[in-house]
Design a protein around this motif. Structure first.
Motif, PDB file in Angstrom:
ATOM      1  N   ALA A  79      11.830  10.965 -60.273  1.00 50.04           N
ATOM      2  CA  ALA A  79      12.388  11.968 -59.795  1.00 50.04           C
ATOM      3  C   ALA A  79      13.366  12.558 -60.396  1.00 50.04           C
ATOM      4  O   ALA A  79      13.444  14.042 -60.443  1.00 50.04           O
ATOM      5  CB  ALA A  79      13.128  11.446 -58.363  1.00 50.04           C
ATOM      6  N   PHE A  80      14.434  12.107 -61.331  1.00 49.64           N
ATOM      7  CA  PHE A  80      15.265  12.886 -62.114  1.00 49.64           C
ATOM      8  C   PHE A  80      14.355  13.412 -63.147  1.00 49.64           C
ATOM      9  O   PHE A  80      14.857  14.590 -63.745  1.00 49.64           O
ATOM     10  CB  PHE A  80      16.199  11.634 -62.504  1.00 49.64           C
ATOM     11  CG  PHE A  80      17.213  11.418 -61.856  1.00 49.64           C
ATOM     12  CD1 PHE A  80      18.219  12.452 -61.337  1.00 49.64           C
ATOM     13  CD2 PHE A  80      17.332  10.149 -61.462  1.00 49.64           C
ATOM     14  CE1 PHE A  80      19.389  12.325 -60.545  1.00 49.64           C
ATOM     15  CE2 PHE A  80      18.377   9.934 -60.538  1.00 49.64           C
ATOM     16  CZ  PHE A  80      19.374  10.947 -59.985  1.00 49.64           C
ATOM     17  N   THR A  81      13.272  12.769 -63.591  1.00 45.93           N
ATOM     18  CA  THR A  81      12.452  13.563 -64.607  1.00 45.93           C
ATOM     19  C   THR A  81      12.021  14.853 -64.191  1.00 45.93           C
ATOM     20  O   THR A  81      11.885  15.874 -64.892  1.00 45.93           O
ATOM     21  CB  THR A  81      11.462  12.835 -65.252  1.00 45.93           C
ATOM     22  OG1 THR A  81      12.125  11.606 -65.752  1.00 45.93           O
ATOM     23  CG2 THR A  81      10.573  13.364 -66.214  1.00 45.93           C
ATOM     24  N   THR A  82      11.464  14.843 -62.899  1.00 48.96           N
ATOM     25  CA  THR A  82      10.792  16.224 -62.302  1.00 48.96           C
ATOM     26  C   THR A  82      11.982  16.957 -62.149  1.00 48.96           C
ATOM     27  O   THR A  82      11.647  18.342 -62.458  1.00 48.96           O
ATOM     28  CB  THR A  82      10.033  15.525 -61.126  1.00 48.96           C
ATOM     29  OG1 THR A  82       9.119  14.717 -61.397  1.00 48.96           O
ATOM     30  CG2 THR A  82       9.571  16.904 -60.190  1.00 48.96           C
ATOM     31  N   LEU A  83      13.131  16.531 -61.558  1.00 43.98           N
ATOM     32  CA  LEU A  83      13.934  17.577 -61.406  1.00 43.98           C
ATOM     33  C   LEU A  83      14.329  18.208 -62.971  1.00 43.98           C
ATOM     34  O   LEU A  83      14.747  19.670 -63.004  1.00 43.98           O
ATOM     35  CB  LEU A  83      15.572  16.992 -60.878  1.00 43.98           C
ATOM     36  CG  LEU A  83      16.531  17.746 -60.508  1.00 43.98           C
ATOM     37  CD1 LEU A  83      16.282  18.952 -59.782  1.00 43.98           C
ATOM     38  CD2 LEU A  83      17.682  17.023 -60.144  1.00 43.98           C
ATOM     39  N   ALA A  84      14.594  17.328 -64.130  1.00 43.78           N
ATOM     40  CA  ALA A  84      14.826  17.953 -65.163  1.00 43.78           C
ATOM     41  C   ALA A  84      14.024  19.045 -65.520  1.00 43.78           C
ATOM     42  O   ALA A  84      14.216  20.081 -66.143  1.00 43.78           O
ATOM     43  CB  ALA A  84      14.944  16.935 -66.161  1.00 43.78           C
ATOM     44  N   THR A 144      11.874  20.838 -63.873  1.00 45.68           N
ATOM     45  CA  THR A 144      11.662  21.816 -63.019  1.00 45.68           C
ATOM     46  C   THR A 144      13.204  22.881 -63.250  1.00 45.68           C
ATOM     47  O   THR A 144      12.701  24.043 -63.416  1.00 45.68           O
ATOM     48  CB  THR A 144      11.841  21.452 -61.586  1.00 45.68           C
ATOM     49  OG1 THR A 144      10.665  20.727 -61.389  1.00 45.68           O
ATOM     50  CG2 THR A 144      11.873  22.779 -60.588  1.00 45.68           C
ATOM     51  N   SER A 145      14.058  22.266 -63.553  1.00 45.19           N
ATOM     52  CA  SER A 145      15.370  23.040 -63.658  1.00 45.19           C
ATOM     53  C   SER A 145      15.382  23.855 -64.830  1.00 45.19           C
ATOM     54  O   SER A 145      15.579  24.881 -65.163  1.00 45.19           O
ATOM     55  CB  SER A 145      16.769  22.022 -63.321  1.00 45.19           C
ATOM     56  OG  SER A 145      16.735  21.475 -62.209  1.00 45.19           O
ATOM     57  N   THR A 187      12.517  26.555 -64.949  1.00 46.97           N
ATOM     58  CA  THR A 187      13.098  27.689 -63.975  1.00 46.97           C
ATOM     59  C   THR A 187      14.309  28.485 -64.827  1.00 46.97           C
ATOM     60  O   THR A 187      14.095  29.660 -64.817  1.00 46.97           O
ATOM     61  CB  THR A 187      13.609  27.100 -62.834  1.00 46.97           C
ATOM     62  OG1 THR A 187      12.702  26.312 -62.187  1.00 46.97           O
ATOM     63  CG2 THR A 187      14.098  28.211 -61.975  1.00 46.97           C
ATOM     64  N   GLY A 243      19.315  20.690 -65.475  1.00 48.74           N
ATOM     65  CA  GLY A 243      18.057  19.844 -65.863  1.00 48.74           C
ATOM     66  C   GLY A 243      18.511  19.114 -66.877  1.00 48.74           C
ATOM     67  O   GLY A 243      17.856  17.649 -67.288  1.00 48.74           O
ATOM     68  N   ALA A 286      19.994  15.956 -65.399  1.00 51.57           N
ATOM     69  CA  ALA A 286      18.886  15.054 -64.779  1.00 51.57           C
ATOM     70  C   ALA A 286      18.079  14.407 -65.708  1.00 51.57           C
ATOM     71  O   ALA A 286      17.893  13.204 -65.557  1.00 51.57           O
ATOM     72  CB  ALA A 286      17.998  16.021 -63.860  1.00 51.57           C
TER      73      ALA A 286
END
Length: 752
Positions: free
Chosen positions: A407-412, A414-415, A418, A714, A717
């Motif tokens: 989850a944290f890797t995906t958030l990093a 994505t952020s 973006t 990101g 995260a």
């Protein structure tokens, strides 16, 4: 206290004085154990090197000779040798002593007494290899909460690490190891490894250790305080209750445990038996002369010194009970005799020669071995009840950790993605174009203005003045005012005034002909546009008055650097051309546009013309000498629907602008400068209807900061994902499956 002579073998590990070599075995006793045994044990139980010596490590070893397994307690003492190697580093000697467990079990000595006796020997002892050690008196020990917690947690099969004892002397830590070992059956010393110090980064196999930080897979016990053990900790909670029974004298329990010298391991096959021995110790339930597990039938078995476990029992007495829950042994069972008679053995089992008889055949002799006093059952809720309950351990578990890392890797990702895309594609934050609006609400004034970034000050100035007058506003961008001017609604249009000839004098050009006069728009005022470039100077080389005077008359000493903007296209105003036409006597030096401050830093010039964003962080003061140069201006046009009050407000605001101050830092942020001017020039309206988000913000003017914020989120995260990934186990063990239940034994005959 009586001393007993105990035999031993020894080895010495270290370096020779002045040597370049690494640590190695320097000498050994060369008796029954060869150097290969010492080499294996010293590599298996390496704990690191402490700067605070001496330190003691307790290890175990087993050898096979003529199909007979011999067990040893290994004591390693680290101490300074008094010599240095070739690099002038102190040399540490590690003295390894191998003591047969049979001799320790016969006399029951403590680790502390054994260390004191062996440490007093020469570095290379000579035969006969025997030493006098006083007998162990367990009743003299006073276990604290930390020792009780450590002993209870060891009976789960997992390592235990004691923290918070960095300043505790080594001998006190060694005495603590003795205290914890005394709370276990004495035979578990054949598998108990312990150390008074271990490196927090060393990958060791020590079961009970001291360190600054506990390893990942170990329980943490704080010196002098212990740790919290709840009902969720299963066997540890039950064993801690057994160690704190109010109805059992501590001295009796320690004396009973010291007599249980039969070898026991910390594996799933022996931990249930160890818990039952702890249950019976001190309660009058141990048979006279008991040295270990007496309730299991004795059959010939073999032991493997590598596994250290007894062979599987081939005979099974009738009846069984479930073992205490623990890591690695869910649902494992050990067999108990059935009091009062025998039974039908399971299929494949070898029937015993005679029925197993309890050691107390009558009620007057006391309870049967499996019985628990009523007071103990009331205090602990019953050991059998604790055995039957399988309680999960607290924590996320491996699957939860992996999920959080993902989850944290995906958030990093994505952020950061973006944020990077926003920085590359953001258009600069201008409002929607004119064609995007289908109409305006009642009480709304349309503000149509050029779309250039340098015109943001004028756009926001007019918008804020409209809002201050009591109207809503809607900004529309257009570079063709004659074609897109709103006619049917209240509107204010900003029209660019063509720049004047640089050779002409005067700061502002003459107003052009009103291009929207035919559409009902009339002139209101003129707004000067803050120039993109400003003049900075070195206060240590020139005074501001002298720099301003240089623009009025010739001064041979003053030199000014100008950035080369020829590569930025024809739309970019070139300050060098304007200055050479307006002030031909100035000494100008052209510098690269990528580093406009280079000549000023090198003291080659006294002043430099640089972009505002460069001057903002340069640390050089600004000069208003460029205020007299012609610059861009915007003409304010307003139609009749705008009303007299709006026209007066726009005129008041425009006249409040001081062209000489446009080069100051106050105008670096167009939104802030516009709001400040309007608030100082116009009173606050009583019936204003402001709308959130009407005014262009610095965020929209400069998308760099929100994009950077996304990248920072990101990064945070990603850092959390890295920390969680580091905390994951390096090896994933297969999930243990519970053993299938044993078939129930046949009921005993009525006559048995």
């Amino acid at each position: 206290m009586t001393d007993h002579e105990i035999g031993f073998e020894w080895a010495l590990e270290g370096k020779r004085p002045g040597a370049h070599d690494d640590y190695e075995l320097l000498d050994w006793s060369d008796d029954r154990l060869g150097p290969e045994v010492f080499e294996e044990i010293r590599s298996r139980y390496a704990t690191g090197l402490s700067a605070d010596l001496p330190q003691v490590t307790i290890a175990v070893a087993a050898t096979r000779e003529h199909e007979q397994v011999s067990r040893h307690i290994v004591l390693a003492a680290q101490e300074w040798s008094g010599h240095r190697d070739a690099t002038n580093r102190k040399i540490v000697h590690t003295r390894w002593f191998y003591v047969p467990y049979q001799e320790l079990a016969a006399h029951q000595v403590s680790y502390e007494a054994l260390y004191r006796a062996l440490a007093g020997l020469p570095v290379t002892p000579s035969p006969p290899l025997v030493v006098g050690v006083p007998e162990f008196d367990p009743t003299a020990l006073v276990p604290g909460p930390d020792a009780r917690c450590a002993a209870a947690l060891l009976l789960t099969g997992r390592p235990v690490c004691v923290v918070g004892a960095d300043r505790v002397p080594m001998i006190e830590r060694l005495r603590f190891l003795d205290t914890v070992a005394a709370l276990l059956p004495y035979g578990m010393r054949t598998r108990l490894t312990a150390a008074t110090w271990t490196s927090s980064t060393a990958r060791h196999k020590i079961r009970l250790s001291f360190a600054r930080h506990a390893p990942e897979n170990a329980y943490e016990v704080r010196w002098g305080h212990g740790t919290e053990i709840t009902w969720r900790d299963g066997r540890a909670n039950v064993c801690l209750g057994l160690l704190a029974r109010p109805d059992v004298r501590l001295a009796d329990m320690l004396q009973g445990l010291a007599g249980l010298t039969d070898p026991l391991s910390f594996g799933p096959e022996d931990l249930p038996d160890a818990a039952r021995l702890l249950e019976n110790a001190g309660s009058g339930l141990l048979p006279p002369g008991a040295k270990g597990v007496w309730w299991k039938a004795k059959h010939p078995s073999s032991e493997d010194p590598r596994t250290g476990g007894p062979g599987a029992d081939t005979g099974v007495a009738a009846g069984h009970r479930k073992a205490l829950p623990g890591p690695g042994a869910p649902g494992s069972e050990d067999r108990d005799p059935v009091p009062g008679g025998g039974g039908v053995p399971e299929a494949g089992a070898v029937p015993p020669a005679a029925a197993t008889v309890p050691y107390r055949p009558t009620a007057a002799a006391g309870p049967a071995p499996g019985a628990v006093p009523p007071s103990m059952q009331a205090a602990l809720g019953g050991l059998e009840q604790a055995d039957r309950e399988r309680r999960p351990r607290p924590g996320w578990g491996l699957r939860g950790k992996v999920t959080m890392v993902a989850a944290f890797t995906t958030l990093a990702i994505t952020s950061i993605g973006t944020g990077v895309v926003a920085m590359l594609l953001a258009p600069g934050g201008d409002p929607p174009a004119a064609g995007d609006a289908a109409g305006t609400e009642p009480g709304t004034v349309v503000v149509q203005a050029p779309s250039g970034q340098e015109d943001a000050f004028a756009r926001n100035l007019v918008a804020k003045a409209v809002q201050r007058t009591g109207y809503r506003f809607e900004i529309r961008l257009s570079d063709a005012p004659a074609e897109t001017a709103p006619v049917a609604e209240p509107a204010v249009v900003l029209v660019e005034i063509p720049p004047a000839d640089p050779a002409l004098s005067g700061p502002l050009p003459t107003r052009p002909v009103n291009p929207l006069a035919a559409q009902g728009f009339s002139e209101v005022a003129t707004i000067p546009v803050p120039d993109r470039d400003v003049l900075v100077y070195d206060a240590g080389l020139i005074k501001p008055e002298k720099l301003t005077a240089a623009f009025a008359h010739q001064d041979e000493e003053i030199r000014i650097s100008v950035p080369d903007t020829s590569q930025e296209g024809p739309s970019r105003k070139r300050p060098e051309q304007i200055l050479r036409q307006r002030h031909p006597w100035l000494h100008l030096e052209t510098v690269p546009a990528l580093d406009p401050l280079r000549a000023l830093r090198d003291k080659a010039v006294q002043a430099a013309i640089v972009p505002r964003e460069t001057a903002r962080d340069s640390g050089y003061p600004r000069s208003e000498a460029l205020a007299g140069l012609p610059g861009r201006s915007l003409l304010i046009l307003c139609n009749q629907a705008g009303g007299r009050a709006l026209r007066d407000a726009l005129d008041t605001v425009a006249r409040s602008i001081d062209p000489g101050r446009l080069a100051s830092e106050d105008f670096d942020s167009p939104v802030t400068a516009a709001a400040r001017l309007v608030e100082s020039a116009l009173p606050s309206p009583s019936g204003a209807v402001p709308r959130a988000g009407d005014l262009e913000s610095d965020w929209r003017q400069d998308p760099f900061w929100p994009a950077l914020s996304l990248i920072a989120v990101g990064g945070a995260a990603g850092f959390l994902a890295l920390l969680l990934a580091i905390r994951l186990p390096t090896r994933i063990e297969p999930h243990p499956h519970p053993h299938p239940p044993h078939p129930p034994s046949a009921p005993a005959s009525p006559g048995s």
